[in-house]
Design a protein around this motif. Structure first.
Motif, PDB file in Angstrom:
ATOM      1  N   PHE A  68       3.039  -0.731   3.151  1.00 11.38           N
ATOM      2  CA  PHE A  68       3.971  -1.851   3.013  1.00 11.38           C
ATOM      3  C   PHE A  68       5.103  -1.739   4.029  1.00 11.38           C
ATOM      4  CE2 PHE A  68       2.074  -2.007  -1.223  1.00 11.38           C
ATOM      5  CZ  PHE A  68       1.904  -3.376  -1.389  1.00 11.38           C
ATOM      6  N   ASP A  69       5.469  -2.895   4.622  1.00 10.72           N
ATOM      7  CA  ASP A  69       6.637  -2.923   5.494  1.00 10.72           C
ATOM      8  C   ASP A  69       7.881  -3.259   4.680  1.00 10.72           C
ATOM      9  OD1 ASP A  69       6.689  -5.702   5.094  1.00 10.72           O
ATOM     10  OD2 ASP A  69       5.861  -6.170   7.066  1.00 10.72           O
ATOM     11  N   ALA A  70       9.023  -3.366   5.340  1.00 17.52           N
ATOM     12  CA  ALA A  70      10.291  -3.580   4.655  1.00 17.52           C
ATOM     13  C   ALA A  70      10.364  -4.934   3.971  1.00 17.52           C
ATOM     14  CB  ALA A  70      11.444  -3.433   5.653  1.00 17.52           C
ATOM     15  N   ASP A  71       9.529  -5.887   4.406  1.00 13.96           N
ATOM     16  CA  ASP A  71       9.521  -7.225   3.821  1.00 13.96           C
ATOM     17  C   ASP A  71       8.494  -7.383   2.706  1.00 13.96           C
ATOM     18  OD1 ASP A  71      11.539  -8.135   5.580  1.00 13.96           O
ATOM     19  OD2 ASP A  71      10.035  -8.464   7.153  1.00 13.96           O
ATOM     20  N   GLY A  72       7.798  -6.306   2.355  1.00 12.64           N
ATOM     21  CA  GLY A  72       6.813  -6.368   1.288  1.00 12.64           C
ATOM     22  C   GLY A  72       5.443  -6.824   1.724  1.00 12.64           C
ATOM     23  N   ASN A  73       5.244  -6.978   3.044  1.00 10.28           N
ATOM     24  CA  ASN A  73       3.919  -7.296   3.551  1.00 10.28           C
ATOM     25  C   ASN A  73       3.119  -6.006   3.727  1.00 10.28           C
ATOM     26  OD1 ASN A  73       4.290 -10.204   3.947  1.00 10.28           O
ATOM     27  ND2 ASN A  73       5.705  -9.617   5.581  1.00 10.28           N
ATOM     28  N   LEU A  74       1.808  -6.134   3.668  1.00 11.19           N
ATOM     29  CA  LEU A  74       0.926  -4.973   3.736  1.00 11.19           C
ATOM     30  C   LEU A  74       0.262  -4.916   5.110  1.00 11.19           C
ATOM     31  CD1 LEU A  74      -0.066  -2.737   1.746  1.00 11.19           C
ATOM     32  CD2 LEU A  74      -2.085  -4.172   1.362  1.00 11.19           C
ATOM     33  N   LEU A  75       0.423  -3.790   5.800  1.00  8.81           N
ATOM     34  CA  LEU A  75      -0.274  -3.574   7.059  1.00  8.81           C
ATOM     35  C   LEU A  75      -1.569  -2.821   6.783  1.00  8.81           C
ATOM     36  CD1 LEU A  75       2.579  -4.303   8.168  1.00  8.81           C
ATOM     37  CD2 LEU A  75       2.043  -2.795  10.084  1.00  8.81           C
ATOM     38  N   VAL A  76      -2.649  -3.252   7.421  1.00 10.60           N
ATOM     39  CA  VAL A  76      -3.975  -2.663   7.249  1.00 10.60           C
ATOM     40  C   VAL A  76      -4.599  -2.497   8.626  1.00 10.60           C
ATOM     41  CG1 VAL A  76      -6.268  -2.989   6.240  1.00 10.60           C
ATOM     42  CG2 VAL A  76      -4.246  -3.748   4.983  1.00 10.60           C
ATOM     43  N   VAL A  77      -5.314  -1.383   8.841  1.00 15.11           N
ATOM     44  CA  VAL A  77      -6.036  -1.198  10.093  1.00 15.11           C
ATOM     45  C   VAL A  77      -7.530  -1.404   9.859  1.00 15.11           C
ATOM     46  CG1 VAL A  77      -4.321   0.394  11.021  1.00 15.11           C
ATOM     47  CG2 VAL A  77      -6.274   1.315   9.787  1.00 15.11           C
ATOM     48  N   ASP A  78      -8.213  -1.894  10.886  1.00 14.58           N
ATOM     49  CA  ASP A  78      -9.672  -2.012  10.864  1.00 14.58           C
ATOM     50  C   ASP A  78     -10.215  -1.031  11.888  1.00 14.58           C
ATOM     51  OD1 ASP A  78     -12.335  -2.671  10.887  1.00 14.58           O
ATOM     52  OD2 ASP A  78     -12.051  -4.818  11.163  1.00 14.58           O
ATOM     53  N   VAL A  79     -10.794   0.062  11.414  1.00 17.14           N
ATOM     54  CA  VAL A  79     -11.234   1.159  12.279  1.00 17.14           C
ATOM     55  C   VAL A  79     -12.217   0.685  13.338  1.00 17.14           C
ATOM     56  CG1 VAL A  79     -12.261   3.459  12.318  1.00 17.14           C
ATOM     57  CG2 VAL A  79     -10.968   2.727  10.312  1.00 17.14           C
ATOM     58  N   VAL A  91      -0.620  -8.474   6.080  1.00 20.17           N
ATOM     59  CA  VAL A  91      -1.124  -9.291   4.985  1.00 20.17           C
ATOM     60  C   VAL A  91       0.021  -9.695   4.063  1.00 20.17           C
ATOM     61  CG1 VAL A  91      -2.767  -9.412   3.087  1.00 20.17           C
ATOM     62  CG2 VAL A  91      -3.289  -7.983   5.084  1.00 20.17           C
ATOM     63  N   ASP A  92       0.123 -10.983   3.784  1.00 23.30           N
ATOM     64  CA  ASP A  92       1.019 -11.491   2.750  1.00 23.30           C
ATOM     65  C   ASP A  92       0.199 -11.543   1.466  1.00 23.30           C
ATOM     66  OD1 ASP A  92       2.485 -13.099   0.940  1.00 23.30           O
ATOM     67  OD2 ASP A  92       3.523 -14.097   2.586  1.00 23.30           O
ATOM     68  N   VAL A  93       0.381 -10.548   0.597  1.00 25.47           N
ATOM     69  CA  VAL A  93      -0.472 -10.445  -0.581  1.00 25.47           C
ATOM     70  C   VAL A  93      -0.170 -11.543  -1.596  1.00 25.47           C
ATOM     71  CG1 VAL A  93      -0.900  -7.984  -0.317  1.00 25.47           C
ATOM     72  CG2 VAL A  93       1.096  -8.753  -1.627  1.00 25.47           C
ATOM     73  N   ARG A  94       1.009 -12.141  -1.525  1.00 27.22           N
ATOM     74  CA  ARG A  94       1.340 -13.234  -2.445  1.00 27.22           C
ATOM     75  C   ARG A  94       0.635 -14.517  -2.039  1.00 27.22           C
ATOM     76  NH1 ARG A  94       5.733 -10.440  -0.991  1.00 27.22           N
ATOM     77  NH2 ARG A  94       6.842  -9.196  -2.583  1.00 27.22           N
ATOM     78  N   ARG A  95       0.695 -14.823  -0.758  1.00 26.38           N
ATOM     79  CA  ARG A  95       0.060 -16.045  -0.260  1.00 26.38           C
ATOM     80  C   ARG A  95      -1.408 -15.847   0.092  1.00 26.38           C
ATOM     81  NH1 ARG A  95       4.709 -18.476   3.861  1.00 26.38           N
ATOM     82  NH2 ARG A  95       6.350 -18.724   2.260  1.00 26.38           N
ATOM     83  N   LYS A  96      -1.834 -14.602   0.119  1.00 23.80           N
ATOM     84  CA  LYS A  96      -3.214 -14.249   0.469  1.00 23.80           C
ATOM     85  C   LYS A  96      -3.576 -14.740   1.866  1.00 23.80           C
ATOM     86  CE  LYS A  96      -4.704 -14.135  -4.360  1.00 23.80           C
ATOM     87  NZ  LYS A  96      -5.701 -14.571  -5.362  1.00 23.80           N
ATOM     88  N   THR A  97      -2.692 -14.417   2.799  1.00 33.61           N
ATOM     89  CA  THR A  97      -2.919 -14.742   4.203  1.00 33.61           C
ATOM     90  C   THR A  97      -2.762 -13.476   5.034  1.00 33.61           C
ATOM     91  OG1 THR A  97      -0.581 -15.305   4.542  1.00 33.61           O
ATOM     92  CG2 THR A  97      -2.077 -17.101   3.926  1.00 33.61           C
TER      93      THR A  97
END
Length: 340
Positions: A68-79, A91-97
């Protein structure tokens, strides 16, 4: 879509390919069911969203390193994202974008975490042995560390930061040869001094501090074993010892996260599930994708628990694509359950 076989290398199923080319029914956040004997609980995770599809260029997708970043968004890597493809997503987990925040033409990134020292995003490039950092917005890419450590180049898998911002890296060197030459490496926060804290490990993968920062939990993937390395002894460390044996069946031990109560969340490759232990090795729970959704999903590689909350998001991948699943963790999220 071609079904890919389950790989024997947990969390890094795609890396061998990269090296050759260039490494239920429940819909609530968590439904709990007592297992036989009452000691182990099953937690049903639910799908949040699909993030990726299998890449034509690499034949795979493998999500890792949620943080999670400071704004509550989720960073994910694709190997296994190909050159030019989204290698780091926000990723904005609330808006699912989701949107791409970084790509390049060479990295095979297996973990991500924010440094408490400079606030930048740090990525482990398994294939090239580098540690790369980005600005919080994904720009300004820099090679933080590269080269040999005590005579050998790393295959860095996961990482953990201490309170001062020094890095502790699981080095899966020797994994592709099946040799017990893996290491735990400490890199100072300036990227100038790298030291081997433990060696002779068998494909170390997950790495996380305990809640008091007294030691490191380390999963050895080819042994289905979680080891513990106490810090602060003679020469800075005490001997590493086997702490937990994971009965994974066909699955192998991947990344590790630790919550505020000190519970360990051990991800599994070969099965879309996680097992949860307390710090004394008692198995507390199994987190599972509902059976009807599990077809085409082969690995739950890692998890991030919302800082100060209990909502957990695990990265799950397979021939069906790359997904985020959510569940209720057993305790609140802390730095050791937010990336790595």
């Amino acid at each position: 879509m071609q079904r890919l076989p389950i790989r024997p290398l947990a969390g890094l199923a795609a890396i061998g390919l990269l090296a050759l080319t260039g490494c239920g029914t429940d819909t609530g956040a968590a439904a709990h069911r007592a297992a036989p004997g009452g000691a182990d609980t099953t937690i049903r995770a639910h799908e949040v969203m699909q993030l990726t599809k299998v890449h034509e260029a690499t034949g795979m997708t493998l999500l890792e390193g949620p943080t999670f970043d400071a704004d509550g968004n989720l960073l994910v890597v694709d190997v296994t994202a190909p050159p030019g493809g989204p290698k780091v997503l926000r990723v904005d987990v609330r808006r699912k974008t989701s949107r791409q925040v970084h790509t390049d033409d060479r990295g095979a990134y297996t973990s991500a975490q924010f440094s408490p020292y400079d606030g930048r995003i740090y990525l482990t490039d398994f294939s090239h042995g580098d540690i790369v950092s980005l600005a919080p917005d994904g720009g300004d890419p820099r090679v933080f560390f590269s080269g040999e450590v005590e005579g050998a180049r790393m295959n860095p898998d996961d990482l953990a930061f201490d309170r001062e911002g020094n890095l502790y890296v699981s080095d899966s060197r020797g994994m592709s040869e099946g040799e017990a030459t893996g290491r735990v490496v400490r890199i100072d926060r300036e990227g100038k001094d790298a030291t081997v804290l433990a060696d002779g490990l068998e494909a170390p993968n997950g790495i996380s501090f305990d809640t008091e920062y007294r030691g490191l939990w380390i999963s050895e993937l080819t042994q289905n074993r979680v080891s513990y390395l106490r810090l602060g002894g003679k020469a800075g460390v005490a001997p590493l010892h086997s702490a937990i044996r994971v009965d994974g069946g066909i699955a192998q031990t991947d990344s590790i996260a630790v919550d505020a109560d000190g519970n360990l969340y051990q991800a599994l490759h070969g099965r879309p599930a996680m097992v949860v232990y307390d710090q004394n090795g008692e198995r507390l729970a199994t987190v599972e994708v509902p059976a009807r959704a599990a077809e085409g999903l082969e690995s739950a590689t890692n998890v991030a628990i919302t800082p100060g909350g209990t909502k957990a998001y695990m990265t799950v991948s397979g021939p069906a694509g790359g997904y985020l699943y959510a569940f209720d963790a057993l305790a609140e999220g802390v730095r050791q359950s937010n990336g790595g």
